[in-house]
Motif scaffolding. Structure first.
Motif, mmCIF file in Angstrom:
data_model
loop_
_atom_site.group_PDB
_atom_site.id
_atom_site.type_symbol
_atom_site.label_atom_id
_atom_site.label_comp_id
_atom_site.label_asym_id
_atom_site.label_seq_id
_atom_site.Cartn_x
_atom_site.Cartn_y
_atom_site.Cartn_z
ATOM 1 N N GLU A 270 0.826 -1.209 0.000
ATOM 2 C CA GLU A 270 0.000 0.000 0.000
ATOM 3 C C GLU A 270 0.858 1.256 0.000
ATOM 4 O O GLU A 270 0.504 2.265 -0.619
ATOM 5 C CB GLU A 270 -0.928 -0.020 1.211
ATOM 6 C CG GLU A 270 -2.024 -1.075 1.098
ATOM 7 C CD GLU A 270 -2.884 -1.151 2.338
ATOM 8 O OE1 GLU A 270 -2.344 -0.918 3.450
ATOM 9 O OE2 GLU A 270 -4.091 -1.444 2.220
ATOM 10 N N ARG A 274 -1.079 2.031 -5.589
ATOM 11 C CA ARG A 274 -1.819 1.113 -6.460
ATOM 12 C C ARG A 274 -1.717 -0.334 -5.971
ATOM 13 O O ARG A 274 -1.395 -1.264 -6.712
ATOM 14 C CB ARG A 274 -1.343 1.224 -7.902
ATOM 15 C CG ARG A 274 -1.626 2.550 -8.580
ATOM 16 C CD ARG A 274 -3.125 2.877 -8.628
ATOM 17 N NE ARG A 274 -3.879 1.905 -9.401
ATOM 18 C CZ ARG A 274 -4.155 2.065 -10.693
ATOM 19 N NH1 ARG A 274 -3.758 3.148 -11.333
ATOM 20 N NH2 ARG A 274 -4.844 1.142 -11.333
ATOM 21 N N GLU A 276 -3.917 -2.438 -5.395
ATOM 22 C CA GLU A 276 -4.822 -3.382 -6.051
ATOM 23 C C GLU A 276 -4.164 -4.101 -7.225
ATOM 24 O O GLU A 276 -4.597 -5.182 -7.628
ATOM 25 C CB GLU A 276 -6.101 -2.670 -6.508
ATOM 26 C CG GLU A 276 -5.890 -1.567 -7.523
ATOM 27 C CD GLU A 276 -5.588 -0.217 -6.878
ATOM 28 O OE1 GLU A 276 -5.687 0.794 -7.608
ATOM 29 O OE2 GLU A 276 -5.276 -0.175 -5.677
ATOM 30 N N ASN A 277 -3.112 -3.492 -7.795
ATOM 31 C CA ASN A 277 -2.403 -4.161 -8.886
ATOM 32 C C ASN A 277 -1.666 -5.409 -8.410
ATOM 33 O O ASN A 277 -1.256 -6.241 -9.223
ATOM 34 C CB ASN A 277 -1.414 -3.207 -9.538
ATOM 35 C CG ASN A 277 -2.100 -2.165 -10.383
ATOM 36 O OD1 ASN A 277 -3.053 -2.458 -11.096
ATOM 37 N ND2 ASN A 277 -1.652 -0.926 -10.296
ATOM 38 N N ALA A 279 -3.002 -7.430 -6.025
ATOM 39 C CA ALA A 279 -4.011 -8.156 -5.257
ATOM 40 C C ALA A 279 -3.740 -9.653 -5.237
ATOM 41 O O ALA A 279 -3.964 -10.325 -4.221
ATOM 42 C CB ALA A 279 -5.401 -7.881 -5.832
ATOM 43 N N TRP A 298 -9.545 -8.852 -1.379
ATOM 44 C CA TRP A 298 -8.483 -8.266 -2.205
ATOM 45 C C TRP A 298 -8.664 -8.634 -3.681
ATOM 46 O O TRP A 298 -8.458 -7.795 -4.568
ATOM 47 C CB TRP A 298 -7.111 -8.713 -1.708
ATOM 48 C CG TRP A 298 -6.567 -7.813 -0.639
ATOM 49 C CD1 TRP A 298 -6.581 -8.010 0.704
ATOM 50 C CD2 TRP A 298 -5.958 -6.533 -0.853
ATOM 51 N NE1 TRP A 298 -6.006 -6.939 1.355
ATOM 52 C CE2 TRP A 298 -5.611 -6.024 0.422
ATOM 53 C CE3 TRP A 298 -5.659 -5.776 -1.978
ATOM 54 C CZ2 TRP A 298 -4.992 -4.786 0.589
ATOM 55 C CZ3 TRP A 298 -5.046 -4.545 -1.818
ATOM 56 C CH2 TRP A 298 -4.719 -4.053 -0.545
ATOM 57 N N ARG A 301 -10.924 -6.462 -5.484
ATOM 58 C CA ARG A 301 -10.395 -5.137 -5.791
ATOM 59 C C ARG A 301 -9.496 -5.130 -7.019
ATOM 60 O O ARG A 301 -9.164 -4.065 -7.548
ATOM 61 C CB ARG A 301 -9.575 -4.608 -4.596
ATOM 62 C CG ARG A 301 -10.391 -4.273 -3.365
ATOM 63 C CD ARG A 301 -9.487 -3.839 -2.222
ATOM 64 N NE ARG A 301 -8.622 -2.726 -2.592
ATOM 65 C CZ ARG A 301 -7.691 -2.200 -1.792
ATOM 66 N NH1 ARG A 301 -7.519 -2.706 -0.567
ATOM 67 N NH2 ARG A 301 -6.943 -1.187 -2.198
ATOM 68 N N ALA A 302 -9.080 -6.307 -7.461
ATOM 69 C CA ALA A 302 -8.104 -6.378 -8.548
ATOM 70 C C ALA A 302 -8.686 -5.844 -9.840
ATOM 71 O O ALA A 302 -9.844 -6.110 -10.175
ATOM 72 C CB ALA A 302 -7.645 -7.817 -8.752
#
Length: 497
Positions: A270, A274, A276-277, A279, A298, A301-302
């Motif tokens: 975090e 970004r 989520e990239n 995840a 997670w 969120r990807a």
């Protein structure tokens, strides 16, 4: 019982090259050479004696600089660690002073020499003087930028040598009884800063025991200070460059993995931006730590993924669902994954989880789906690998004109698998491969096209006589009409007409 052989009768025995020669039993026993002496091995060479071996090595070393250096190092090792360290350092500094470009044919020899030096440092030198070994391995690792800047390491050979040297350095640190763990943390950071080519990629993992919890905590503290000093991007949705926050975050992630701390891994990700990239990386670790519900969150969120990464995310989601005993959702996801990608690794567990004889009907539905799949090459690969050759034969006979002949990685193995039971389908695939090469006039691949045409010829006597199926002679005649000017192909095929 057979009568014994006469003493005067010659006995046939194998000669040195495997020919049969005549000899008497007594002479055969006297001249027999042990099998091991005819095979090059350490045991066989011992029979030559030390003096003879030394003479052979000296003769060879006169024209082989690499062997001469190896022998000098071996001799230095007999004089104690001081002499060995001096010889290693002398050669390393000579390489480091070089400035000329390393031609492609010199890359592998240099890689072999550097790897030999690495083995000498990590082996004989480390066994007698760990501190000297650390110094020399550090010097070897420091050559990386110089060597990479003077060469084209397209094969990755040099890169592998230096990455291994980085790992060896981390392990050698653990041999120092009075090592300063806090100081080692600063040393790791210094090596990372100086590394422009990834030579230290394996350093941290190998150095874990040497750093211990104290050294790892210090390295984390130093990285967090750097991270706090980095400016944040003005655009919240912009990717961070590798230099700066992203690079520091990746180092912190590696540290978290070393400690097995998934929360620290998430925090580092975090901090880099970004998150989520990544995840999938986070979900994988959460599942391993028994936290599947968070893993699913997670994965939700990807961003959209393609190809292998999307398959990976699906597999992670399945692992999380299985851990949560949500079998109905897992089964639905497996079937959907199979429908999209025709992946056996999703179909097999799907079938195993079905009750009673439902798996038989489900497998029939899967095969029918594959036969109707728009990607004919993918469908063929699935049916051959499953295996269901009868269905693969039907697919080829009905849709061979829609198959991509450039996909030799799928079509050629399929043709070979089908050739015994379904020669017509195999022939159609071989023809598709050959004709694609000829249509593209890819002269470098004419040899493969010839191989496929010859495969067609070998299958020709097995072809069915049926309306609409082109026999081999008609196929060759059509090739001559359409590609008669491609003389390179016809020359290779042995047809000058």
């Amino acid at each position: 019982m057979a009568a014994p052989l006469s003493r005067s009768r010659p006995v046939l025995s194998p000669g040195a090259e495997g020919d049969l020669v005549a000899s008497s039993p007594a002479r055969s026993k006297q001249t027999k050479v042990p099998a091991r002496s005819r095979t090059l091995s350490a045991e066989a060479l011992e029979q030559l004696g030390a003096r003879r071996l030394a003479e052979l090595l000296m003769a060879q070393a006169k024209g082989d600089a690499a062997l001469a250096r190896t022998l000098r190092l071996a001799l230095a090792g007999t004089d104690g660690s001081g002499r060995l360290a001096a010889e290693v350092e002398k050669r390393l500094r000579t390489i480091g002073r070089s400035r000329g470009f390393i031609e492609w044919d010199k890359v592998r020899p240099l890689a072999r020499e550097l790897d030999s030096l690495r083995e000498t440092i990590a082996g004989p030198l480390a066994a007698t003087d760990p501190r000297a070994a650390v110094t020399q391995m550090r010097l070897l690792l420091g050559l990386a930028d110089n060597v990479f800047e003077r060469s084209d390491d397209g094969s990755g050979t040099l890169g592998e040598v230096f990455r291994q040297a980085g790992a060896e350095l981390g392990r050698l640190w653990a041999l120092l009884p009075d090592r300063d763990r806090v100081g080692l943390a600063a040393e790791v950071l210094l090596l990372w800063d100086a590394d422009g080519y990834g030579a230290t990629d394996r350093l941290l993992e190998a150095a874990g025991p040497a750093l211990g919890s104290e050294g790892q905590a210090e390295l984390r503290r130093l990285l967090q200070i750097r991270l706090a000093a980095q400016p944040r991007s003005r655009k919240g949705d912009a990717f961070e460059s590798w230099q700066g926050r992203g690079e520091i975050a990746f180092r912190l992630r590696d540290l978290a993995d070393l400690a097995g701390d998934v929360d620290a891994f998430i925090a580092a990700t975090e901090a880099g931006g970004r998150a989520e990239n990544f995840a999938g990386d986070i979900a994988e670790r959460l599942i391993a730590h028994g936290r599947p519900t968070e893993a699913l969150a997670w994965l939700d969120r990807a961003p959209d993924r393609h190809g292998s990464e999307e398959v990976r995310h699906t597999d992670l989601r399945l692992a999380a669902l299985d851990a949560l005993k949500r079998q109905e959702e897992a089964q639905a996801l497996r079937w959907e994954a199979f429908r999209r990608w025709l992946t056996p690794q999703h179909l097999r567990p799907y079938l195993r989880a079905l009750p009673g004889f439902d798996d038989v009907e489900a497998e029939e539905r899967a095969v029918a789906h594959a036969l109707a799949h728009p990607d004919r090459n993918l469908a063929l690969a699935f049916l051959v690998g499953w295996p269901n050759l009868e269905a693969a034969n039907r697919l080829v006979r009905a849709h061979h004109g829609e198959m991509d002949g450039r996909d030799y990685g799928r079509l050629r193995p399929a043709a070979e698998a089908l050739s015994e039971r379904y020669p017509a389908a195999a022939t159609l695939l071989h023809r598709a491969l050959a004709e694609d090469v000829l249509r593209r006039a890819s002269s470098r691949q004419y040899g493969y096209a010839v191989r496929d045409v010859r495969a067609c010829a070998s299958l020709a006597p097995l072809l069915p006589v049926e309306s609409g199926f082109e026999d081999h002679e008609a196929f060759l005649a059509r090739l001559r009409r359409e590609h008669g000017r491609k003389t390179g192909f016809w020359t290779l095929l042995g047809d000058q007409g």
